[in-house]
Design a protein around this motif. Sequence first.
Motif, mmCIF file in Angstrom:
data_model
loop_
_atom_site.group_PDB
_atom_site.id
_atom_site.type_symbol
_atom_site.label_atom_id
_atom_site.label_comp_id
_atom_site.label_asym_id
_atom_site.label_seq_id
_atom_site.Cartn_x
_atom_site.Cartn_y
_atom_site.Cartn_z
ATOM 1 N N GLU A 189 -0.078 1.334 -5.821
ATOM 2 C CA GLU A 189 1.095 1.366 -4.944
ATOM 3 C C GLU A 189 1.715 2.750 -5.077
ATOM 4 N N ILE A 190 1.734 3.475 -3.965
ATOM 5 C CA ILE A 190 2.133 4.876 -3.979
ATOM 6 C C ILE A 190 3.080 5.152 -2.819
ATOM 7 N N SER A 191 3.903 6.174 -2.939
ATOM 8 C CA SER A 191 4.865 6.488 -1.884
ATOM 9 C C SER A 191 4.152 6.756 -0.560
ATOM 10 N N ILE A 232 8.663 5.153 -4.969
ATOM 11 C CA ILE A 232 9.208 5.549 -3.669
ATOM 12 C C ILE A 232 9.557 7.039 -3.648
ATOM 13 N N GLN A 233 10.039 7.551 -4.768
ATOM 14 C CA GLN A 233 10.418 8.960 -4.850
ATOM 15 C C GLN A 233 9.234 9.885 -5.139
ATOM 16 N N GLY A 234 8.034 9.310 -5.169
ATOM 17 C CA GLY A 234 6.838 10.130 -5.354
ATOM 18 C C GLY A 234 6.611 10.608 -6.763
ATOM 19 N N LYS A 235 7.163 9.898 -7.759
ATOM 20 C CA LYS A 235 7.036 10.322 -9.141
ATOM 21 C C LYS A 235 5.826 9.729 -9.841
ATOM 22 N N GLY A 236 5.025 8.957 -9.125
ATOM 23 C CA GLY A 236 3.842 8.359 -9.716
ATOM 24 C C GLY A 236 3.366 7.182 -8.888
ATOM 25 N N TYR A 237 2.385 6.460 -9.415
ATOM 26 C CA TYR A 237 1.871 5.270 -8.731
ATOM 27 C C TYR A 237 1.825 4.109 -9.708
ATOM 28 N N MET A 238 1.890 2.905 -9.172
ATOM 29 C CA MET A 238 1.913 1.702 -9.985
ATOM 30 C C MET A 238 0.691 0.846 -9.653
ATOM 31 N N PRO A 239 -0.080 0.412 -10.649
ATOM 32 C CA PRO A 239 -1.234 -0.441 -10.365
ATOM 33 C C PRO A 239 -0.794 -1.856 -10.010
ATOM 34 N N ILE A 240 -1.326 -2.400 -8.937
ATOM 35 C CA ILE A 240 -1.040 -3.761 -8.519
ATOM 36 C C ILE A 240 -2.358 -4.437 -8.175
ATOM 37 N N VAL A 257 2.979 -8.310 2.627
ATOM 38 C CA VAL A 257 4.033 -7.781 3.487
ATOM 39 C C VAL A 257 3.783 -6.291 3.735
ATOM 40 N N VAL A 258 3.876 -5.893 4.990
ATOM 41 C CA VAL A 258 3.695 -4.485 5.336
ATOM 42 C C VAL A 258 4.919 -3.698 4.869
ATOM 43 N N GLN A 259 4.687 -2.684 4.018
ATOM 44 C CA GLN A 259 5.769 -1.863 3.492
ATOM 45 C C GLN A 259 5.842 -0.551 4.276
ATOM 46 N N THR A 260 7.043 -0.038 4.431
ATOM 47 C CA THR A 260 7.217 1.255 5.085
ATOM 48 C C THR A 260 7.442 2.363 4.064
ATOM 49 N N THR A 261 7.913 1.988 2.861
ATOM 50 C CA THR A 261 8.230 2.985 1.844
ATOM 51 C C THR A 261 7.050 3.251 0.907
ATOM 52 N N THR A 262 6.160 2.297 0.748
ATOM 53 C CA THR A 262 5.006 2.467 -0.132
ATOM 54 C C THR A 262 3.737 2.021 0.574
ATOM 55 N N LYS A 263 2.606 2.427 0.024
ATOM 56 C CA LYS A 263 1.294 2.067 0.574
ATOM 57 C C LYS A 263 0.399 1.626 -0.585
ATOM 58 N N ASN A 321 5.053 8.707 1.542
ATOM 59 C CA ASN A 321 5.141 10.142 1.818
ATOM 60 C C ASN A 321 4.026 10.939 1.146
ATOM 61 N N SER A 322 3.322 10.319 0.209
ATOM 62 C CA SER A 322 2.249 11.027 -0.490
ATOM 63 C C SER A 322 1.026 11.186 0.410
ATOM 64 N N PRO A 323 0.369 12.348 0.397
ATOM 65 C CA PRO A 323 -0.863 12.518 1.174
ATOM 66 C C PRO A 323 -1.929 11.477 0.801
ATOM 67 N N ILE A 324 -1.909 11.000 -0.450
ATOM 68 C CA ILE A 324 -2.896 10.007 -0.886
ATOM 69 C C ILE A 324 -2.746 8.706 -0.111
ATOM 70 N N ALA A 325 -1.544 8.441 0.393
ATOM 71 C CA ALA A 325 -1.296 7.214 1.153
ATOM 72 C C ALA A 325 -2.102 7.174 2.448
ATOM 73 N N GLN A 326 -2.659 8.293 2.847
ATOM 74 C CA GLN A 326 -3.478 8.314 4.061
ATOM 75 C C GLN A 326 -4.895 7.786 3.791
ATOM 76 N N LEU A 327 -5.239 7.616 2.516
ATOM 77 C CA LEU A 327 -6.568 7.138 2.154
ATOM 78 C C LEU A 327 -6.610 5.617 2.114
ATOM 79 N N ASP A 328 -7.791 5.045 2.321
ATOM 80 C CA ASP A 328 -7.988 3.604 2.158
ATOM 81 C C ASP A 328 -8.324 3.265 0.714
ATOM 82 N N GLU A 329 -8.977 4.203 -0.001
ATOM 83 C CA GLU A 329 -9.283 4.015 -1.409
ATOM 84 C C GLU A 329 -9.320 5.364 -2.100
#
Length: 290
Positions: free
Chosen positions: A168-170, A231-239, A245-251, A172-180
């Motif tokens: 789970e990543i912001s 959300i602030q782009g300080k890291g990612y959380m494993p889930i 639910v579709v999130q707008t702040t995280t991916k 706004n992060s470029p990584i959020a554009q990836l599927d994996e």
Amino acid sequence: MLKQIRYFQSVVRLGSFTAAAEENFISQSAISQQVKALEDELGVALLERKKRSFTLTAAGEFFYKKSLVLVADYDNIVRELQKVSGGSGELLRVGLLKGYSGKEFNSAVFEFTAKFPDVTVEVTHGNHDAIYTLLRKGEIDIVLNDQRRAFSDEYINIVLDIREYYAEISSNSPIAQLDEVDIADLKNTPLILLSTPDQQETERSFYLNDLGFQSEIYFTEYIDDALMQVIQGKGYMPIEGSGDVVQTTTKAVRLTRNGKPIIRRYCAFMKADNPSKHTGEFIDILKNQF
């Protein structure tokens, strides 16, 4: 009369004498006789019977609604009476992995409580080692945990589900554009983990040595704090899973290791010589939720 009222409520709620009989583990003729005896006791017809169906009479509709409140009050009185007398009724002690976000456990408790209303389910949240230790000491009866060691014959080990890890990543992060993304490519992005201070080293070892994560690790005890850092782009959380639910702040981005998905096995554990008579019933209900 209380048992007859419960039978009547089952018939109305399920809309069927047959289904109500199955729910209460008696024959259809027996439950029909019990409802008829209730009507005779009250001196009114509660149901207007047809060939293979029924409808509530006006008196039946009134009594059904009032009886729900009556039975709820009775159950509350019994629980309070047990407290006053110094007893707490039967207790089923369950350890739940901290951070587990699936709905299956709550659904299992809901169904179990409906089936065994006199049994209180006491839930203890903790990290893997903490609740495993409680199980080993006999301080809890069942554990819903992730598998981190080989199964032991001292326990009944039941695999409930296998889930893939996501990051789970912001958004706004470029990584959020990836599927994996491979965890090696996240080595410069901090890993945010939920853990109490006494379990941090255990969690650190598991994620770094067992799962192969290479990131710097930040710990927090609170999910809201973890999400705020994400959300602030300080890291990612494993889930586990990509979320319903579709999130707008995280991916949620699928995590891989050397191109293969990282998985987590959720299991139910209980001692093979467990003395609690309700552990088997709860496990059966829990398995059906997955």
